[in-house]
Design an enzyme around this catalytic site. Sequence first.
Site, PDB file in Angstrom:
ATOM      1  N   GLU A   1       0.982 -16.490  -8.855  1.00 18.05           N
ATOM      2  CA  GLU A   1       1.089 -15.689 -10.082  1.00 18.05           C
ATOM      3  C   GLU A   1       2.368 -14.860 -10.118  1.00 18.05           C
ATOM      4  O   GLU A   1       2.507 -13.931 -10.911  1.00 18.05           O
ATOM      5  CB  GLU A   1      -0.153 -14.806 -10.242  1.00 18.05           C
TER       6      GLU A   1
ATOM      7  N   HIS B   1      -4.561  -9.037 -10.693  1.00 15.20           N
ATOM      8  CA  HIS B   1      -3.264  -9.058 -10.000  1.00 15.20           C
ATOM      9  C   HIS B   1      -3.156  -7.751  -9.216  1.00 15.20           C
ATOM     10  O   HIS B   1      -3.627  -6.706  -9.682  1.00 15.20           O
ATOM     11  CB  HIS B   1      -2.087  -9.110 -10.990  1.00 15.20           C
TER      12      HIS B   1
ATOM     13  N   CYS C   1       3.436  -5.359 -16.448  1.00 16.41           N
ATOM     14  CA  CYS C   1       3.202  -6.799 -16.656  1.00 16.41           C
ATOM     15  C   CYS C   1       4.269  -7.413 -17.543  1.00 16.41           C
ATOM     16  O   CYS C   1       4.571  -8.601 -17.438  1.00 16.41           O
ATOM     17  CB  CYS C   1       1.864  -7.032 -17.351  1.00 16.41           C
TER      18      CYS C   1
HETATM   19  O1  SUG Z   1      -2.954 -13.366 -16.897  1.00 18.75           O
HETATM   20  N1  SUG Z   1      -3.817 -11.891 -19.931  1.00 18.75           N
HETATM   21  C1  SUG Z   1      -2.917 -11.952 -18.815  1.00 18.75           C
HETATM   22  C2  SUG Z   1      -2.417 -10.587 -18.454  1.00 18.75           C
HETATM   23  C3  SUG Z   1      -1.342 -10.637 -17.414  1.00 18.75           C
HETATM   24  C4  SUG Z   1      -0.994  -9.306 -16.885  1.00 18.75           C
HETATM   25  N2  SUG Z   1       0.032  -9.401 -15.934  1.00 18.75           N
HETATM   26  C5  SUG Z   1       0.138  -8.654 -14.814  1.00 18.75           C
HETATM   27  N3  SUG Z   1      -0.879  -7.975 -14.353  1.00 18.75           N
HETATM   28  N4  SUG Z   1       1.235  -8.675 -14.173  1.00 18.75           N
HETATM   29  C6  SUG Z   1      -3.613 -12.612 -17.608  1.00 18.75           C
HETATM   30  O2  SUG Z   1      -4.789 -12.331 -17.386  1.00 18.75           O
HETATM   31  C7  SUG Z   1      -5.192 -12.812 -21.689  1.00 18.75           C
HETATM   32  C8  SUG Z   1      -4.933 -13.794 -22.793  1.00 18.75           C
HETATM   33  C9  SUG Z   1      -6.092 -13.994 -23.702  1.00 18.75           C
HETATM   34  O3  SUG Z   1      -7.210 -13.664 -23.328  1.00 18.75           O
HETATM   35  O4  SUG Z   1      -5.838 -14.509 -24.775  1.00 18.75           O
HETATM   36  C10 SUG Z   1      -4.248 -13.000 -20.549  1.00 18.75           C
HETATM   37  O5  SUG Z   1      -3.882 -14.115 -20.223  1.00 18.75           O
END
Ligand code: SUG
Length: 442
Positions: A175, A246, A365
């Site tokens: 990730e 994460h 993020c």
């Molecule tokens: O991978 N949300 C992302 C958020 C990423 C956050 N990034 C970090 N923590 N660095 C994920 O969970 C949700 C999309 C949706 O539900 O449509 C989503 O993918």
Amino acid sequence: MTQAVEANCDGLVGPTHSFAGLAPGNLASEIHKGEASNPRAAVVEGLAKMRLLHDLGLPQFVLPPHERPDVGFLRSLGFGGTDAAVIEAAGRTAPELLNTACSASPMWAANAATVTPSADAADGRVHFTPANLLTNLHRSLEGEQTARSLRTLFPDETRFAVHDPLPAQPHFADEGAANHVRLCADHGEAGVNLFVWGRDAWEGWSGKFPARQTRQAFEAVQRRHGAGGAVFARQARRAIEAGVFHNDVVCVGARQCLFFHEAAFEDRTAVEADIRAAAGFEPVFVEVAEADLPLGEAVKSYLFNSMLISLPGEDRLTLIAPMEVAETPRAHAVAQGLVSGNGPIRRVEYVDVRQSMRNGGGPACLRLRVVLTDEELAATNADQRFTPALQTRLGAWAEARYRDRLLPADLADPALLVESRTALDELTQILGLGSDFYPFQR
Ligand code: SUG
């Protein structure tokens, strides 16, 4: 000592930004499932955050959204006919797949890649491994275009090495920088690279939520990059169960300072000892106790998903936190406490990134940190460098091309496909990406 600065590359939100609840274990994404999103406001929020960083004196870059809906993905699953027919049939018979093909998730640039700055890399280049993101279907569509995007921003192969993503196998679930922290005495000096993993690929995993990063993925990234000062640490299982999908949901670091929640690591004593042993400097651990901020409130407020930045000419650090911290009493008290003493963090600034937050993406993020020397900075694609003029131009572009209300059901509207492509086609000109950047242009 080499001079180097932290540049931030932020993902621009795409026209199909929606709340489809695609990420199990990401509580915000689950809670806001089905709500109406506002893609236009999301762009404006992201640009305002970039402006803040620019005004504070850090180099800022814009990473373009990916092509969505990903019609090629739907075609590979047997939908055929014209592009409009593909969208229509997917929306009618497999709406989950259409939602997946429309996710604007590339906005979360902390997941774009893991980065090793030249000061830490054996061959003296800046290394990038785009994340394969294969734990979630919608995110597994990102790696290839991310590699293209990074090669466009960092084109000079004598200075930059943009690798391919790791093999798309569960053993190498990766990730990116969301699970990596770099500590150092100064950006231009060799640092410590803390790689935080959730599961060992050779063990079974029976957690309630997925553990998205394997130890083996980070070991491979470290080997490819020739990254020095490596420390590997296991994420606490309890944290993953509490919605820490994460590590950057409960931990952030910059320069000598690691700021984290007590429950972040399986064995925090070992993490601290390993960092001390690897560091050629005195690390500072700022640990927040469960008693001061219960893990659930840390996840809800996203206190640790702040950006922790070192500003030119300042010894102490600045925390760029989401508004939600100021609205969560105990998280706010922790933030106030941090800056009231003489600790490593001098001040907190709050930003409104609510559209992203509702999908579980805080200020940290949205950005990929890349430490660059002056020469490396000069070798980037200048058209992607954020300026106030670019903010005005992109603001007008989003105003003209983006919707201000989108329900998951609207993703089946074939007009959205046309609107998105029109917007992205224009964007390739604004950001100097060439005329074959997106699949629909080739
Ligand atoms: O991978 N949300 C992302 C958020 C990423 C956050 N990034 C970090 N923590 N660095 C994920 O969970 C949700 C999309 C949706 O539900 O449509 C989503 O993918």
